[in-house]
Write an enzyme that holds these catalytic residues in place. Sequence first.
Site, PDB file in Angstrom:
ATOM      1  CG  ASP A   1      -9.439 -86.184 -48.728  1.00  0.00           C
ATOM      2  OD1 ASP A   1      -8.426 -86.393 -49.433  1.00  0.00           O
ATOM      3  OD2 ASP A   1     -10.422 -85.539 -49.122  1.00  0.00           O
TER       4      ASP A   1
ATOM      5  CD  GLU B   1      -8.904 -84.883 -54.809  1.00  0.00           C
ATOM      6  OE1 GLU B   1      -9.276 -84.343 -55.878  1.00  0.00           O
ATOM      7  OE2 GLU B   1      -9.461 -85.897 -54.345  1.00  0.00           O
ATOM      8  CD  GLU B   2     -12.029 -87.957 -52.915  1.00  0.00           C
ATOM      9  OE1 GLU B   2     -12.837 -87.447 -53.721  1.00  0.00           O
ATOM     10  OE2 GLU B   2     -11.301 -88.917 -53.203  1.00  0.00           O
TER      11      GLU B   2
ATOM     12  NE  ARG C   1      -4.379 -87.519 -72.891  1.00  0.00           N
ATOM     13  CZ  ARG C   1      -4.881 -86.617 -73.739  1.00  0.00           C
ATOM     14  NH1 ARG C   1      -5.306 -85.453 -73.308  1.00  0.00           N
ATOM     15  NH2 ARG C   1      -4.965 -86.877 -75.018  1.00  0.00           N
TER      16      ARG C   1
HETATM   17 ZN    ZN Z   1     -11.437 -89.366 -55.211  1.00  0.00          ZN
HETATM   18 ZN    ZN Z   2      -8.363 -89.324 -55.305  1.00  0.00          ZN
END
Ligand code: ZN
Ligand code: ZN
Length: 404
Positions: free
Chosen positions: A68, A135-136, A175
């Site tokens: 997205d 995802e946002e 990490r």
């Molecule tokens: Zn983002």
């Molecule tokens: Zn992102």
Amino acid sequence: MTIDLEALYTDLHEHPELSFQETRTAAIGAGHLRDLGLEVTEGVGGTGVVGVLRNGDGRTVWLRADMDGLPVEELTGLPYASRARGLNPQGTDVPVMHACGHDMHVAAMIGAIEQLVTTRDEWSGTIVVVMQPAEEFGAGARAMIADGVLTRFPRPDIVLGQHVTPLPTGVVGVRPGTQMAASDGLTITLYGRGGHGSRPHATVDPIVMAAATIMRLQGIVSREIDPREMAVVTVGSIHAGLKHNIIPAEARLELSLRYAHDESRTRVLEKVERVVRAEAAASDAPLPPTIETDHTLPPTINDPDATARLTAAFDREIGAGTVLDPGMFTGSEDVSWFAREAGVPLVFWFWGGVDPAVYMRAQAEGAIERDIPTNHSPFFAPLLQPTLRNGVQTLTVAAREFLA
Ligand code: ZN
Ligand code: ZN
């Protein structure tokens, strides 16, 4: 026939789509995966795409890319800059930009799968490509899980993903342990009593209530949280009122909260609720405020053993010193839902997209924060090459490392 990845990337960049509206991006990605011989399923969790590449016995490795764009007006001046617009969930027409680099994630994924298909004699196992929407919104991974992504397709032995970031090109940041913070998105509605702007005494002013609440919320991290603990309280949006002389009836705040651990999360959420309720009571609000959770993201925790193995593989295959520990990022991701739900390890790493000369100059001037645009900036523009090539390589090396 090889895929023109640069053309794919610039095309995706020019045509970004908002969360859960990634239909064009999904169709393009699905088309390439199908051409490469994968079994492809579209419409998983809305606009998600799953591609399965079976290549004999062995482990099942999930490779995840998000798709997205964001409601940001692009100011990069690139020849392939976006001029796209879209409708946000409130129905407002907004500019759209790939300001987080998810276009790079999709292009690198297609490139890596092409490599893995070409070299299929050299490895065995199953690869599952997860092209995730939204995802946002912090909602796409859970939407795919709710739609059966863990039961309808081969379950993962490990989940891998990568994000382009403002580190110099050629550098990988990863990490063991907590790589990214946990996060909650809250919507808070404060209720007052509206009236004429000339007669404030006859109203309960939700704008003043909101102002007091915001200032008081800023005391949580600075005065109530142990300075050795990481926490963020950001009020990213405030909406109230329509006109100079009308005191409105309510005010709405949107908060972004971040923490490294579940214990910090509990503490911060309790404090936010206490402050919001107390300020409403102090203002004599006619109704108690409502607090809604829009999304909850767990911390992104990299499996220590898998991270060590991946770090060694990057140093061996790409070059010694490729990997550095970038510290924990206060940003958040929903990729870890897949690994959490499946009960398997996750490694999520960051690869650099900034011209090393530009980065070094900014570093020498102590001006990295000022001069290097970060993800979500209207100026965010990964250097096309070698960033794209490097992203293909890191994902390919990582997948190969965990396949037989
Ligand atoms: Zn983002
Ligand atoms: Zn992102």
